[in-house]
Enzyme design. Structure first.
Site, short mmCIF file in Angstrom:
data_model
loop_
_atom_site.label_atom_id
_atom_site.label_comp_id
_atom_site.label_asym_id
_atom_site.label_seq_id
_atom_site.Cartn_x
_atom_site.Cartn_y
_atom_site.Cartn_z
N ASP A 9 8.17 -4.25 -16.86
CA ASP A 9 7.61 -3.80 -15.58
C ASP A 9 8.51 -4.13 -14.40
O ASP A 9 9.36 -5.00 -14.48
CB ASP A 9 6.28 -4.52 -15.32
CG ASP A 9 5.19 -4.03 -16.23
OD1 ASP A 9 5.28 -2.87 -16.67
OD2 ASP A 9 4.26 -4.80 -16.48
N PRO A 49 -6.96 -13.50 3.82
CA PRO A 49 -5.74 -12.85 4.31
C PRO A 49 -4.72 -13.84 4.88
O PRO A 49 -3.54 -13.50 5.04
CB PRO A 49 -6.24 -11.89 5.42
CG PRO A 49 -7.69 -12.13 5.58
CD PRO A 49 -8.18 -13.02 4.49
N GLU A 88 -17.06 -12.58 8.34
CA GLU A 88 -15.92 -13.14 9.09
C GLU A 88 -15.07 -14.06 8.20
O GLU A 88 -14.00 -14.50 8.60
CB GLU A 88 -16.42 -13.94 10.29
CG GLU A 88 -16.76 -13.08 11.50
CD GLU A 88 -15.66 -12.12 11.88
OE1 GLU A 88 -14.49 -12.54 11.98
OE2 GLU A 88 -15.97 -10.93 12.07
N ARG A 110 -3.36 -8.53 -17.77
CA ARG A 110 -2.40 -7.72 -18.51
C ARG A 110 -1.22 -8.55 -19.02
O ARG A 110 -0.44 -8.08 -19.85
CB ARG A 110 -1.96 -6.49 -17.71
CG ARG A 110 -1.14 -6.78 -16.49
CD ARG A 110 -1.00 -5.55 -15.62
NE ARG A 110 -0.23 -4.50 -16.26
CZ ARG A 110 1.09 -4.54 -16.42
NH1 ARG A 110 1.77 -5.59 -16.01
NH2 ARG A 110 1.73 -3.54 -16.99
C1 LIG Z 1 -13.23 -9.29 6.73
S1 LIG Z 1 -12.40 -10.51 5.77
C2 LIG Z 1 -12.28 -11.84 6.91
C3 LIG Z 1 -11.08 -11.74 7.77
C4 LIG Z 1 -10.93 -12.90 8.73
N1 LIG Z 1 -11.90 -12.82 9.78
C5 LIG Z 1 -9.54 -12.86 9.29
O1 LIG Z 1 -9.31 -12.25 10.33
O2 LIG Z 1 -8.63 -13.44 8.66
C6 LIG Z 1 -13.61 -11.03 4.64
C7 LIG Z 1 -13.08 -11.57 3.34
O3 LIG Z 1 -12.33 -10.58 2.68
C8 LIG Z 1 -11.33 -11.18 1.88
N2 LIG Z 1 -10.04 -10.56 2.26
C9 LIG Z 1 -9.85 -9.62 3.20
N3 LIG Z 1 -8.57 -9.25 3.25
C10 LIG Z 1 -7.91 -9.96 2.32
C11 LIG Z 1 -6.55 -10.02 1.88
N4 LIG Z 1 -5.60 -9.27 2.43
N5 LIG Z 1 -6.24 -10.85 0.87
C12 LIG Z 1 -7.18 -11.63 0.30
N6 LIG Z 1 -8.48 -11.62 0.68
C13 LIG Z 1 -8.85 -10.81 1.67
C14 LIG Z 1 -11.40 -12.68 2.11
O4 LIG Z 1 -12.14 -13.25 1.06
C15 LIG Z 1 -12.15 -12.77 3.42
O5 LIG Z 1 -12.87 -13.97 3.54
#
Ligand SMILES: C[S@@+](CC[C@H](N)C(=O)[O-])C[C@H]1O[C@@H](n2cnc3c(N)ncnc32)[C@H](O)[C@@H]1O
Length: 282
Positions: A171, A91, A118, A156
């Site tokens: 698109d 994220p 995490e 796609r």
């Molecule tokens: C629960 S999340 C970890 C969040 C992290 N503790 C934080 O607060 O940034 C677990 C995994 O989900 C994926 N993930 C969750 N949200 C995401 C997003 N918006 N974009 C990309 N990957 C995401 C990532 O691979 C991440 O390591």
């Protein structure tokens, strides 16, 4: 093109890759998907892939060793060819957009790494990947959905995946503009009628109406995109224009309960029914 997805939940990823257009692309050999179970790269008898965080705090962190082994194996398989782009879903990463999808669609080999819990030991981000990408400002439980979003958007765009009629150039975001609205049968549902302009068979007017709708939707829903658009003189004119069904095309309009009622009430009022029916629902 080849897309590898490294995950702790291969069944979840396979389920999506084996559905609809992604499945067809896979079967036709237009894209090679490989789903890699990260546990296959754990070496202890419990196939451990996560551990408690240094410094304390709740949750588990994905270990670097199985990830490094998986990435080494996938990179080695690419033997001779260009090294793959290795993308960590996170994220905190750079936002995934249609522009990025277009750029990555030109690559020959992508590896998408799905985090969980995490997240991933930060040395992975620092040393083992080429890109860190987020699909939006919210936190999901794992990287599987983001990896699938990215794989779908890129697949796609591969030649032959979509039919000509669904060409990706039409698109939303092909230029910074939203796509025009679509309608299909029935022509009327609960009194909600498809815009007459789409039913009249006049292709030039339909094209103008669609461009107008795209411009108006972008202006109203995504002013940030609209401000990036370069508007032609015709676009500026279109924004305020009322686009109507040309008189000669009115005879092609289908009859619905609504239009019958309209005709009846016009006849009651003694009006010429042919000359007034140009309602545009835009
Ligand atoms: C629960 S999340 C970890 C969040 C992290 N503790 C934080 O607060 O940034 C677990 C995994 O989900 C994926 N993930 C969750 N949200 C995401 C997003 N918006 N974009 C990309 N990957 C995401 C990532 O691979 C991440 O390591």
């Amino acid at each position: 093109m080849r897309i590898d997805i490294v995950t702790l939940f291969p069944e979840m990823v396979e389920a999506v890759l084996n559905t609809s257009i992604l499945r067809r692309a896979r079967e036709k050999g237009l894209v090679t998907f490989r789903v890699v179970n990260l546990r296959d790269y754990a070496t202890d008898k419990h196939r451990t892939t996560d551990d408690v965080p240094y410094g304390g705090g709740g949750g588990m962190v994905m270990k670097i060793e199985p990830i490094a082994r998986a990435l080494d194996a996938l990179t080695a398989e690419a033997c001779g060819a260009q090294k793959p782009r290795v993308i960590l879903t996170d994220p905190r990463g750079r936002q995934f957009t249609q522009e990025l999808a277009r750029e990555w669609a030109k690559e020959s080999h992508l590896v998408l790494l799905c985090g969980h819990y995490e997240g991933v030991d930060d040395r992975v981000r620092q040393h083992l990947v080429t890109d860190v990408v987020s699909i939006g400002d919210y936190v999901l439980t794992g990287g599987e959905l983001p990896a699938l979003v990215i794989a779908d958007a890129i697949t796609r765009l591969q030649e032959g995946v979509l039919g000509d009629q669904e060409a990706p150039e039409k698109d939303s975001f092909a230029e910074p503009i939203l796509e025009y609205p679509h309608y299909t049968r029935p022509v009327e549902f609960r009194g909600w009628r498809v815009p007459d302009i789409l039913l009249c068979g006049h292709h030039a007017q339909i094209a103008r109406w669609r461009r107008q709708q795209s411009l108006r939707l972008t202006r109203d829903l995504r002013p940030d995109l609209f401000n990036r658009l370069t508007l032609s003189a015709d676009d500026l004119k279109l924004l305020d224009e009322e686009i109507t069904v040309p008189p000669k095309s009115r005879k092609h309009l289908p009859v619905t309960s609504e239009s019958l009622e309209e005709t009846a009430s016009q006849q009651e009022r003694g009006k010429d029914t042919d000359g007034t029916r140009t309602r545009d629902h835009s």
